[in-house]
Write a protein that holds these residues in place. Structure first.
Motif, short mmCIF file in Angstrom:
data_model
loop_
_atom_site.label_atom_id
_atom_site.label_comp_id
_atom_site.label_asym_id
_atom_site.label_seq_id
_atom_site.Cartn_x
_atom_site.Cartn_y
_atom_site.Cartn_z
N SER A 4 1.86 10.05 -4.98
CA SER A 4 2.69 11.15 -4.46
C SER A 4 3.37 11.92 -5.60
CB SER A 4 3.76 10.61 -3.51
OG SER A 4 4.61 11.66 -3.10
N GLU A 5 3.47 13.23 -5.41
CA GLU A 5 4.15 14.08 -6.39
C GLU A 5 5.54 14.49 -5.92
OE1 GLU A 5 1.64 17.37 -7.17
OE2 GLU A 5 0.06 16.18 -8.13
N HIS A 6 5.92 14.01 -4.74
CA HIS A 6 7.23 14.40 -4.21
C HIS A 6 8.32 13.48 -4.78
CE1 HIS A 6 10.40 15.51 -1.43
NE2 HIS A 6 9.67 16.57 -1.09
N PRO A 7 9.33 14.04 -5.43
CA PRO A 7 10.34 13.19 -6.09
C PRO A 7 11.15 12.34 -5.13
CG PRO A 7 10.99 15.52 -6.13
CD PRO A 7 9.59 15.49 -5.65
N ASP A 8 11.48 12.86 -3.94
CA ASP A 8 12.28 12.07 -2.99
C ASP A 8 11.52 10.82 -2.53
OD1 ASP A 8 14.31 13.86 -3.18
OD2 ASP A 8 13.85 14.92 -1.31
N LEU A 9 10.25 10.99 -2.21
CA LEU A 9 9.45 9.86 -1.76
C LEU A 9 9.29 8.84 -2.89
CD1 LEU A 9 7.67 8.61 0.46
CD2 LEU A 9 5.74 9.91 -0.47
N ARG A 10 9.03 9.32 -4.08
CA ARG A 10 8.85 8.42 -5.22
C ARG A 10 10.13 7.65 -5.54
NH1 ARG A 10 6.67 11.92 -8.22
NH2 ARG A 10 8.52 12.56 -9.40
N ASP A 11 11.27 8.36 -5.53
CA ASP A 11 12.55 7.70 -5.84
C ASP A 11 12.90 6.65 -4.79
OD1 ASP A 11 12.71 9.30 -8.03
OD2 ASP A 11 14.23 10.66 -7.24
N ARG A 12 12.68 6.98 -3.51
CA ARG A 12 12.99 6.02 -2.46
C ARG A 12 12.09 4.78 -2.59
NH1 ARG A 12 13.41 7.49 3.92
NH2 ARG A 12 14.93 8.97 3.05
N ASN A 57 0.83 -1.21 0.00
CA ASN A 57 0.00 0.00 0.00
C ASN A 57 0.86 1.27 0.00
OD1 ASN A 57 -2.35 -1.48 -0.01
ND2 ASN A 57 -2.62 -1.43 2.24
N ILE A 58 1.91 1.29 0.84
CA ILE A 58 2.74 2.49 0.92
C ILE A 58 3.57 2.67 -0.35
CG2 ILE A 58 4.64 1.34 2.13
CD1 ILE A 58 3.52 4.96 2.71
N LEU A 59 4.04 1.55 -0.93
CA LEU A 59 4.80 1.65 -2.18
C LEU A 59 3.90 2.12 -3.32
CD1 LEU A 59 7.01 -1.58 -2.01
CD2 LEU A 59 7.79 0.78 -1.85
N SER A 60 2.68 1.63 -3.34
CA SER A 60 1.73 2.05 -4.38
C SER A 60 1.41 3.54 -4.24
CB SER A 60 0.45 1.23 -4.27
OG SER A 60 -0.51 1.68 -5.22
N PHE A 61 1.21 3.99 -3.01
CA PHE A 61 0.93 5.42 -2.79
C PHE A 61 2.11 6.28 -3.22
CE2 PHE A 61 1.85 8.97 0.10
CZ PHE A 61 0.78 9.80 -0.20
N ALA A 62 3.32 5.87 -2.83
CA ALA A 62 4.51 6.68 -3.11
C ALA A 62 4.81 6.76 -4.60
CB ALA A 62 5.71 6.11 -2.35
N THR A 63 4.56 5.68 -5.35
CA THR A 63 4.93 5.66 -6.77
C THR A 63 3.81 6.17 -7.68
OG1 THR A 63 4.24 3.34 -6.86
CG2 THR A 63 6.59 3.81 -6.51
N ASN A 64 2.57 6.06 -7.23
CA ASN A 64 1.45 6.41 -8.12
C ASN A 64 0.72 7.70 -7.73
OD1 ASN A 64 1.86 4.03 -9.61
ND2 ASN A 64 0.60 2.83 -8.18
#
Length: 519
Positions: free
Chosen positions: A480-488, A471-478
């Motif tokens: 979230s608009e924050h690049p740091d969170l998405r990249d991590r 769930n958290i990976l899906s939220f972060a990659t799909n």
């Protein structure tokens, strides 16, 4: 006439514009009444800038008064001409000032010395051209200590602090003047001595220290502080006397803690500076740095910093007890700093860390919102510095979940959950509770929750933990608009896809141990 001038000055003092009377007031300058002359001069100083053409009319009277038989009138004329900051009058000031610098009366000479600095701020080239700087340096050797002090103060104003103000050949005379002149004259001389340097640094430093040290008992706080600065600047040249000198400085600084708040703050700043440079035995006076109820906030903050620097195995119990009391203060920022100071004490005296942890646990049990959140942040640092030692209190910390509404506090608890996931029974439920409103959380909390979710999956693999991390990976990659969170999130996803062992090495790697701080 005097009554009329007093009324004019009174009106000027309360802000009324009486410059239209300039010509009439200037006509009153030619009088033998010293009080009336002072009033007229005060008026001229105030309005000369707005009436430069009329101010020229007063020049002849100034020049005449500068040659008067009375030294008071001569000094008054020179001082007034120096205060009239009108460039057109400056050229008329030079001749009277030249005579005043060589006057037979010391009062006139000391007044003229200050006037040179004022003239320099208006026209530096003229001062150099007329040789006033050389005259000032001659006055440094004057027989009158106040003339010496004023001359040095003027040179400092012109050149700034440095050895050029003091001639090494006349150091003994200058130090002798230090014992005779007024307290403000002493401060001027001491300020010059702070940055004084010479080829004979060792012997001169000892001579200076021996003359300055008795002033540590002076009634004027500014003199005491200036003496301390002089001693600290010269102690490097007198290593054999260092311990003795530092021992003498301690009582003087402790005495200043009973002065006004501003003086206390300066004294505390000196204490911090000394403790950072030297191993000074302030520990016997540590109770003098306990905060009083009526201390201003800036003094309290400085005292907290000093207490952390003074903490030892012998006094940590008293200091922790005092800090625990501060944690319940109504001043929220002060209470937060006190809680941070408890953690700093634990990092400094590691053998008594358990005592500090108990104090922090007491703060958590108070259920005071801001105190609980600050204690949570400090406890995270404690777990980092003492891994595996205080796991028994994790349950108590988890009970404070509802008190956390600040990002740093949430981030700290989430870190603790990830670090000790296998030792917390309901860790899955606690982590899930942070998913409510995840979109509105600051990115720092989201980043920490992402890392904790991965740690939870690696340490407690199950269908529930797998669902949480997905769930958290899906939220972060799909979403979230924050690049740091998405990249991590992408990095963790690929690590988990490749090898759980590699992911564990990255996610659970050790971070640097925090340093003691109260800021």
């Amino acid at each position: 006439m005097k009554t009329a001038i007093k009324r004019v000055i009174a009106a000027m003092t309360v802000g009324k514009d009486v410059c239209t009377l300039f010509a009439d007031v200037v006509n009153c300058m030619q009088t033998n009444d010293l009080e009336l002359k002072k009033l007229v001069y005060l008026y001229v100083i105030n309005y000369a800038r707005s009436n430069p053409d009329l101010a020229i009319l007063a020049v002849n009277t100034f020049v005449k008064d500068s040659q008067d038989s009375s030294p008071l009138i001569r000094a008054l004329a020179v001082r007034t001409m120096g205060c009239i900051r009108v460039p057109r009058i400056v050229e008329y000031l030079c001749d009277p000032l030249q005579l005043a610098l060589q006057d037979t009366d010391s009062y006139v000479r000391k007044t003229a010395a200050v006037c040179v600095a004022k003239l320099y701020s208006i026209n530096p080239d003229l001062v150099a051209e007329r040789g006033f700087l050389e005259d000032l340096r001659k006055l440094v050797r004057d027989e009158n200590p106040m003339v010496v002090a004023n001359s040095m103060a003027a040179l400092v104003e012109i050149h700034g602090h440095g050895s050029s103000v003091i001639d090494t050949r006349y150091l003994t005379e200058i130090l002798s003047a230090l014992d005779i002149c007024t307290e403000w004259g002493q401060i001027s001389i001491l300020e010059c001595l702070i940055n004084y340097d010479s080829p004979n640094a060792g012997s001169d430093a000892i001579q200076i220290i021996q003359n300055v040290a008795p002033k540590l008992q002076h009634a004027n706080h500014a003199v005491v502080l200036a003496c301390i600065r002089v001693i600290l600047s010269k102690v490097k040249y007198a290593e054999e006397m260092r311990d003795e000198l530092l021992t003498k400085i301690i009582p003087s600084l402790v005495t200043l803690l009973s002065a006004e708040a501003e003086i206390q703050y300066v004294a505390l700043s000196y204490v911090c500076s000394i403790l950072k440079q030297f191993n000074v035995p302030f520990t016997g006076s540590y109770k003098s740095f306990f905060c009083k109820y009526n201390d201003p906030s800036y003094v309290k903050y400085q005292k907290l910093e000093v207490l952390v620097m003074l903490v030892t195995e012998e006094n940590i119990s008293d200091i922790i007890l005092e800090l625990k009391e501060y944690s319940g203060e109504v001043d929220i920022e002060f209470a937060r700093k006190a809680i941070r100071a408890i953690g700093a004490c634990a990092l400094k005296v590691r053998s008594h860390a358990s005592q500090c942890v108990n104090a922090l646990l007491h703060v958590v049990e108070t259920k005071v919102n801001y105190a609980v959140q600050e204690a949570m942040i400090v406890m995270k640092d404690m777990f980092r510095c003492f891994p595996g030692e205080y796991e028994s209190i994790i349950g108590s910390l988890c009970l404070s979940l509802t008190s956390l509404d600040e990002p740093d506090a949430k981030q700290s608890l989430i870190w603790i959950l990830g670090e000790y996931a296998e030792r917390i029974d309901n860790v899955l439920d606690i982590v899930r509770s942070f998913f409510d409103g995840l979109v509105d959380e600051p990115v720092t909390v989201q980043l920490q929750l992402l890392t904790t979710a991965v740690k939870l999956f690696l340490k407690c693999p199950s269908d529930d933990s797998k669902m949480i991390v997905q769930n958290i990976l899906s939220f972060a990659t799909n979403e979230s608009e924050h690049p740091d969170l998405r990249d991590r999130a992408y990095v963790y996803w690929r690590l988990l896809s490749h090898s759980s062992g590699s992911a564990a090495q990255v996610v659970s790697s050790q971070v640097p141990i925090p340093r003691p701080t109260t800021s």
